[in-house]
Structure formats: C-alpha cells, structure tokens
Design a protein around this motif. Structure first.
Motif, PDB file in Angstrom:
ATOM      1  N   ASP A  89       0.826  -1.210   0.000  1.00 27.73           N
ATOM      2  CA  ASP A  89       0.000   0.000   0.000  1.00 27.73           C
ATOM      3  C   ASP A  89       0.864   1.265   0.000  1.00 27.73           C
ATOM      4  OD1 ASP A  89      -2.442  -1.557   0.400  1.00 27.73           O
ATOM      5  OD2 ASP A  89      -1.680  -1.887   2.435  1.00 27.73           O
ATOM      6  N   ILE A  90       2.010   1.188   0.696  1.00 28.28           N
ATOM      7  CA  ILE A  90       2.901   2.338   0.848  1.00 28.28           C
ATOM      8  C   ILE A  90       4.337   1.939   0.533  1.00 28.28           C
ATOM      9  CG2 ILE A  90       3.906   3.979   2.502  1.00 28.28           C
ATOM     10  CD1 ILE A  90       1.293   3.866   4.060  1.00 28.28           C
ATOM     11  N   PHE A  91       5.053   2.831  -0.131  1.00 31.89           N
ATOM     12  CA  PHE A  91       6.464   2.636  -0.425  1.00 31.89           C
ATOM     13  C   PHE A  91       7.255   3.789   0.189  1.00 31.89           C
ATOM     14  CE2 PHE A  91       4.000   0.562  -3.635  1.00 31.89           C
ATOM     15  CZ  PHE A  91       4.676  -0.612  -3.920  1.00 31.89           C
ATOM     16  N   TYR A  92       8.201   3.453   1.076  1.00 36.16           N
ATOM     17  CA  TYR A  92       9.175   4.438   1.559  1.00 36.16           C
ATOM     18  C   TYR A  92      10.383   4.314   0.643  1.00 36.16           C
ATOM     19  CZ  TYR A  92       6.667   5.102   6.001  1.00 36.16           C
ATOM     20  OH  TYR A  92       5.738   5.407   6.963  1.00 36.16           O
ATOM     21  N   TYR A 124       9.598   7.643  10.065  1.00 41.12           N
ATOM     22  CA  TYR A 124       8.641   6.904   9.242  1.00 41.12           C
ATOM     23  C   TYR A 124       7.211   7.273   9.639  1.00 41.12           C
ATOM     24  CZ  TYR A 124      12.545   3.763   8.007  1.00 41.12           C
ATOM     25  OH  TYR A 124      13.726   3.237   7.556  1.00 41.12           O
ATOM     26  N   ASN A 125       6.990   7.293  10.952  1.00 40.45           N
ATOM     27  CA  ASN A 125       5.641   7.534  11.466  1.00 40.45           C
ATOM     28  C   ASN A 125       5.194   8.978  11.271  1.00 40.45           C
ATOM     29  OD1 ASN A 125       5.615   4.844  12.281  1.00 40.45           O
ATOM     30  ND2 ASN A 125       6.433   5.323  14.293  1.00 40.45           N
ATOM     31  N   GLN A 126       6.143   9.921  11.312  1.00 37.97           N
ATOM     32  CA  GLN A 126       5.812  11.323  11.045  1.00 37.97           C
ATOM     33  C   GLN A 126       5.446  11.544   9.580  1.00 37.97           C
ATOM     34  OE1 GLN A 126       8.293  14.615  12.166  1.00 37.97           O
ATOM     35  NE2 GLN A 126       8.808  13.766  14.168  1.00 37.97           N
ATOM     36  N   ALA A 127       6.106  10.815   8.700  1.00 40.03           N
ATOM     37  CA  ALA A 127       6.003  11.073   7.263  1.00 40.03           C
ATOM     38  C   ALA A 127       4.632  10.747   6.678  1.00 40.03           C
ATOM     39  CB  ALA A 127       7.088  10.292   6.515  1.00 40.03           C
ATOM     40  N   ILE A 128       4.019   9.660   7.150  1.00 44.93           N
ATOM     41  CA  ILE A 128       2.731   9.213   6.600  1.00 44.93           C
ATOM     42  C   ILE A 128       2.099   8.233   7.584  1.00 44.93           C
ATOM     43  CG2 ILE A 128       3.647   7.219   5.319  1.00 44.93           C
ATOM     44  CD1 ILE A 128       1.738   7.945   3.015  1.00 44.93           C
ATOM     45  N   ASN A 129       0.788   8.166   7.569  1.00 42.14           N
ATOM     46  CA  ASN A 129       0.083   7.195   8.416  1.00 42.14           C
ATOM     47  C   ASN A 129       0.255   5.802   7.814  1.00 42.14           C
ATOM     48  OD1 ASN A 129      -1.596   5.756  10.077  1.00 42.14           O
ATOM     49  ND2 ASN A 129      -3.493   6.691   9.349  1.00 42.14           N
ATOM     50  N   ASN A 130       1.035   4.953   8.479  1.00 41.01           N
ATOM     51  CA  ASN A 130       1.298   3.613   7.952  1.00 41.01           C
ATOM     52  C   ASN A 130       0.588   2.514   8.742  1.00 41.01           C
ATOM     53  OD1 ASN A 130       2.917   3.139  10.316  1.00 41.01           O
ATOM     54  ND2 ASN A 130       4.634   4.163   9.311  1.00 41.01           N
ATOM     55  N   GLU A 131      -0.282   2.912   9.649  1.00 42.49           N
ATOM     56  CA  GLU A 131      -0.935   1.931  10.517  1.00 42.49           C
ATOM     57  C   GLU A 131      -1.817   0.982   9.698  1.00 42.49           C
ATOM     58  OE1 GLU A 131      -3.583   1.908  14.631  1.00 42.49           O
ATOM     59  OE2 GLU A 131      -2.688   3.774  13.923  1.00 42.49           O
ATOM     60  N   GLY A 132      -1.559  -0.312   9.875  1.00 43.10           N
ATOM     61  CA  GLY A 132      -2.344  -1.326   9.189  1.00 43.10           C
ATOM     62  C   GLY A 132      -2.067  -1.441   7.700  1.00 43.10           C
ATOM     63  N   LYS A 133      -1.016  -0.783   7.218  1.00 39.43           N
ATOM     64  CA  LYS A 133      -0.688  -0.790   5.790  1.00 39.43           C
ATOM     65  C   LYS A 133       0.398  -1.823   5.476  1.00 39.43           C
ATOM     66  CE  LYS A 133      -3.199   2.956   4.979  1.00 39.43           C
ATOM     67  NZ  LYS A 133      -4.410   2.955   4.139  1.00 39.43           N
ATOM     68  N   ARG A 134       0.379  -2.314   4.257  1.00 38.14           N
ATOM     69  CA  ARG A 134       1.449  -3.194   3.766  1.00 38.14           C
ATOM     70  C   ARG A 134       2.536  -2.286   3.182  1.00 38.14           C
ATOM     71  NH1 ARG A 134      -1.698  -6.428  -0.605  1.00 38.14           N
ATOM     72  NH2 ARG A 134      -2.328  -4.263  -0.987  1.00 38.14           N
ATOM     73  N   VAL A 135       3.749  -2.402   3.740  1.00 36.97           N
ATOM     74  CA  VAL A 135       4.791  -1.418   3.432  1.00 36.97           C
ATOM     75  C   VAL A 135       6.041  -2.076   2.849  1.00 36.97           C
ATOM     76  CG1 VAL A 135       6.266   0.392   4.381  1.00 36.97           C
ATOM     77  CG2 VAL A 135       3.958   0.072   5.306  1.00 36.97           C
ATOM     78  N   LEU A 136       6.611  -1.420   1.830  1.00 36.03           N
ATOM     79  CA  LEU A 136       7.918  -1.800   1.287  1.00 36.03           C
ATOM     80  C   LEU A 136       8.848  -0.603   1.416  1.00 36.03           C
ATOM     81  CD1 LEU A 136       9.606  -3.993  -0.260  1.00 36.03           C
ATOM     82  CD2 LEU A 136       9.007  -2.750  -2.362  1.00 36.03           C
ATOM     83  N   SER A 137      10.012  -0.817   1.998  1.00 37.45           N
ATOM     84  CA  SER A 137      11.023   0.229   2.128  1.00 37.45           C
ATOM     85  C   SER A 137      12.138  -0.032   1.116  1.00 37.45           C
ATOM     86  CB  SER A 137      11.593   0.235   3.552  1.00 37.45           C
ATOM     87  OG  SER A 137      12.515   1.283   3.717  1.00 37.45           O
ATOM     88  N   ILE A 138      12.447   0.994   0.311  1.00 43.22           N
ATOM     89  CA  ILE A 138      13.430   0.870  -0.765  1.00 43.22           C
ATOM     90  C   ILE A 138      14.600   1.815  -0.509  1.00 43.22           C
ATOM     91  CG2 ILE A 138      13.825   1.092  -3.253  1.00 43.22           C
ATOM     92  CD1 ILE A 138      10.776   0.727  -3.634  1.00 43.22           C
ATOM     93  N   GLY A 139      15.816   1.292  -0.549  1.00 43.39           N
ATOM     94  CA  GLY A 139      16.981   2.141  -0.340  1.00 43.39           C
ATOM     95  C   GLY A 139      18.263   1.435  -0.703  1.00 43.39           C
ATOM     96  N   ASP A 140      19.387   2.164  -0.610  1.00 47.38           N
ATOM     97  CA  ASP A 140      20.683   1.580  -0.972  1.00 47.38           C
ATOM     98  C   ASP A 140      21.576   1.365   0.238  1.00 47.38           C
ATOM     99  OD1 ASP A 140      21.216   4.350  -0.561  1.00 47.38           O
ATOM    100  OD2 ASP A 140      23.040   4.177  -1.767  1.00 47.38           O
ATOM    101  N   ASN A 141      21.046   1.646   1.447  1.00 44.09           N
ATOM    102  CA  ASN A 141      21.879   1.572   2.647  1.00 44.09           C
ATOM    103  C   ASN A 141      21.342   0.533   3.631  1.00 44.09           C
ATOM    104  OD1 ASN A 141      23.216   2.182   5.159  1.00 44.09           O
ATOM    105  ND2 ASN A 141      23.775   4.166   4.298  1.00 44.09           N
ATOM    106  N   LEU A 142      22.144  -0.470   3.915  1.00 47.28           N
ATOM    107  CA  LEU A 142      21.721  -1.544   4.821  1.00 47.28           C
ATOM    108  C   LEU A 142      21.579  -1.059   6.262  1.00 47.28           C
ATOM    109  CD1 LEU A 142      24.006  -4.344   3.346  1.00 47.28           C
ATOM    110  CD2 LEU A 142      21.512  -4.308   3.235  1.00 47.28           C
ATOM    111  N   ASN A 143      22.435  -0.095   6.654  1.00 44.93           N
ATOM    112  CA  ASN A 143      22.409   0.403   8.035  1.00 44.93           C
ATOM    113  C   ASN A 143      21.200   1.279   8.340  1.00 44.93           C
ATOM    114  OD1 ASN A 143      24.820  -0.636   9.259  1.00 44.93           O
ATOM    115  ND2 ASN A 143      26.005   0.734   7.957  1.00 44.93           N
ATOM    116  N   THR A 144      20.647   1.923   7.328  1.00 46.25           N
ATOM    117  CA  THR A 144      19.545   2.865   7.554  1.00 46.25           C
ATOM    118  C   THR A 144      18.256   2.404   6.881  1.00 46.25           C
ATOM    119  OG1 THR A 144      20.367   4.202   5.696  1.00 46.25           O
ATOM    120  CG2 THR A 144      21.050   4.847   7.911  1.00 46.25           C
ATOM    121  N   ASP A 145      18.236   2.336   5.560  1.00 45.64           N
ATOM    122  CA  ASP A 145      17.023   1.976   4.826  1.00 45.64           C
ATOM    123  C   ASP A 145      16.522   0.576   5.185  1.00 45.64           C
ATOM    124  OD1 ASP A 145      17.095   4.386   3.170  1.00 45.64           O
ATOM    125  OD2 ASP A 145      18.817   3.460   2.194  1.00 45.64           O
TER     126      ASP A 145
END
Length: 272
Positions: A18-21, A203-224
């Motif tokens: 539902d949401i992509f970070y 993450y929580n400030q950026a968008i309401n993610n409660e109860g959503k299916r989320v995928l986080s995309i990034g190039d950094n293992l330590n952060t993303d």
C-alpha cells in the motif's frame, strides 16, 4: 533468500503493498543527476494508485530539499512526496529545545535547519547546552579525530543528529555524513538523539502507515534496510549504491548477514 527483481521489475510486486518508503540519494538521484528509471518507477507507482514517501536522511527542512530537487529537474508532483530527517528534527526542536543555546557541528550551508532560532547559535562550544550535528565542518571533512578532541570536555551535553547516515556517494566521490560524527560522540560515551532512518519516528511522522502493507526501498543496509526490519516492513535494496562493491564481491545473502539485516528484494537500480 533475497529475490532479484532485475528481470521482473518493481511492477511484479507493486500490488502487494500500500505504501512505499523510497530513499532519495542513491536511489532516485546521485547528488548530481536524477535517475531516469527511478523517476519512471515513481510515476508508475502513482498510476497504480499506491502511496509513496521520498524519505531522506537530509539535515534540511522539507522545503529546502524540495528546492534542491527542483533545480535537478524533478517535477512538483514527485517533490511534494519528500519527508526529511531534518524536518523530523526540527519538529522535535520546536517542542523541546528552541530556547537553549546550541553549538552547530556541520557546514554553513545547513543553516536552513535553524533559521527560526539562529539567535541561540553560539560559536563557543563551552557556552552551548546541546550540540546540533548536521554533518562535518567543511575544513574538517575527513578527519574524525578532530571531532573526538572537540567533544572531549563536553560529554555531559546531548547531541541532536539530523542525519544518521555514515557515508554517501556524491557522484563518484564518497563523503562522510553526520552519522559518522555522532558515532564518535556515542563511542566516547555521549548521548545522541537521532532523527532519520533507521529510527521509527521519521517513518511515522512522514505518513500514516498503521495497518498498511509497506515496502522500504533504499541503498543503505544500516539505515534503509535496518529501519524496515525494525518496523517489520519488507525491504528492497538497490545494489548499485553505497554497498555496491561489497555486494558485487560477496553477494547480498552474505552481506546482509554481516550487517544483521533481512533483505527481501534486490535490484541493481530502481526500475519499473
């Protein structure tokens, strides 16, 4: 085992979420130019009626990041999706520390972050109540020993770190980030309050993610990726980023174990 999406593209899994970070630097641009395929992917996510946030560990308010992306040629509809670690830190400072004197650790260009309370900035670290770290001083961009000496008599002060990233690649050049300075302070026994990935608040400030299916995309293992793991989101690593040499040499399954993270998907670059 991490699934490779280079052949099937992001389109093959978009309906599962539902949401992509989505990280900016290293995924959507390299600090100099936009990545064409990534921009197309963002446009296609919108066409699929899915939400996304361009979640970035940038020590600047959203508006300033937006201006930077506009100069790079990004259209308004995409820029409006930006949420920065600087914005999250600013929200905290407005509630807690605006009236206290602070010492700024970072380059002058980051002044946008404390424009509203610049009268409380002191150039004498001894006079400060807390340390505001947005990066490294321009004249001390590589020598972390300098910061160890700077902080030595000020371990009783709290540090606010507006960018937990340790490193970033600007084009072909690798640079240290605020997270590297904060790590020095932390290892010396200091207390650091971080804003940005992998810490949940941004993450929580950026968008309401409660109860959503989320995928986080990034190039950094330590952060993303670590941030995704902490919040039980699925994750997609872009391998042509800060870990490209490691992944090329040993493969993502070995590298993810080294960093103690779970990576669900991998792509060389973000591509629809």
């Amino acid at each position: 085992m991490t699934k490779n999406l280079d052949k099937d593209g992001l389109r093959s899994i978009v309906e599962n979420y539902d949401i992509f970070y989505i990280d900016l630097w290293g995924v959507v641009h390299n600090g100099i130019t936009l990545h064409k395929n990534a921009i197309e992917a963002l446009e296609e996510i919108t066409k699929a009626n899915k939400d996304y946030v361009l979640l970035t560990n940038a020590p600047r308010p959203n508006k300033i990041v937006n201006n930077f992306l506009e100069k790079m040629g990004m259209n308004k509809e995409i820029r409006e999706k930006v949420y920065s670690s600087g914005e999250a830190a600013l929200n905290y400072l407005k509630k807690n520390s605006l009236e206290e004197k602070f010492y700024h650790v970072g380059p002058p260009r980051d002044f946008d972050l404390f424009l509203d309370f610049k009268k409380n900035k002191t150039n004498n670290i001894k006079e400060s109540s807390y340390l505001l770290c947005t990066g490294l001083f321009e004249e001390q961009g590589e020598d972390l020993k300098y910061y160890k000496e700077l902080f030595n008599d000020h371990m009783d002060k709290k540090m606010i770190c507006t960018n937990p990233d340790l490193i970033v690649d600007r084009g072909e050049k690798r640079e240290l980030c605020a997270g590297s300075v904060a790590l020095v302070f932390e290892k010396m026994g200091g207390e650091v309050i971080y804003f940005g990935k992998p810490f949940p608040e941004v993450y929580n400030q950026a968008i309401n993610n409660e109860g959503k299916r989320v995928l986080s995309i990034g190039d950094n293992l330590n952060t993303d990726i670590k941030g995704a793991n902490l919040l039980n989101f699925n994750s997609l690593i872009i391998s042509n980023g800060v870990h490209k040499d490691e992944i090329k040499k040993e493969g993502i399954d070995v590298i993810s174990k080294k960093y103690e993270v779970v990576v669900n998907f991998i792509q060389t670059e973000l591509k629809w």
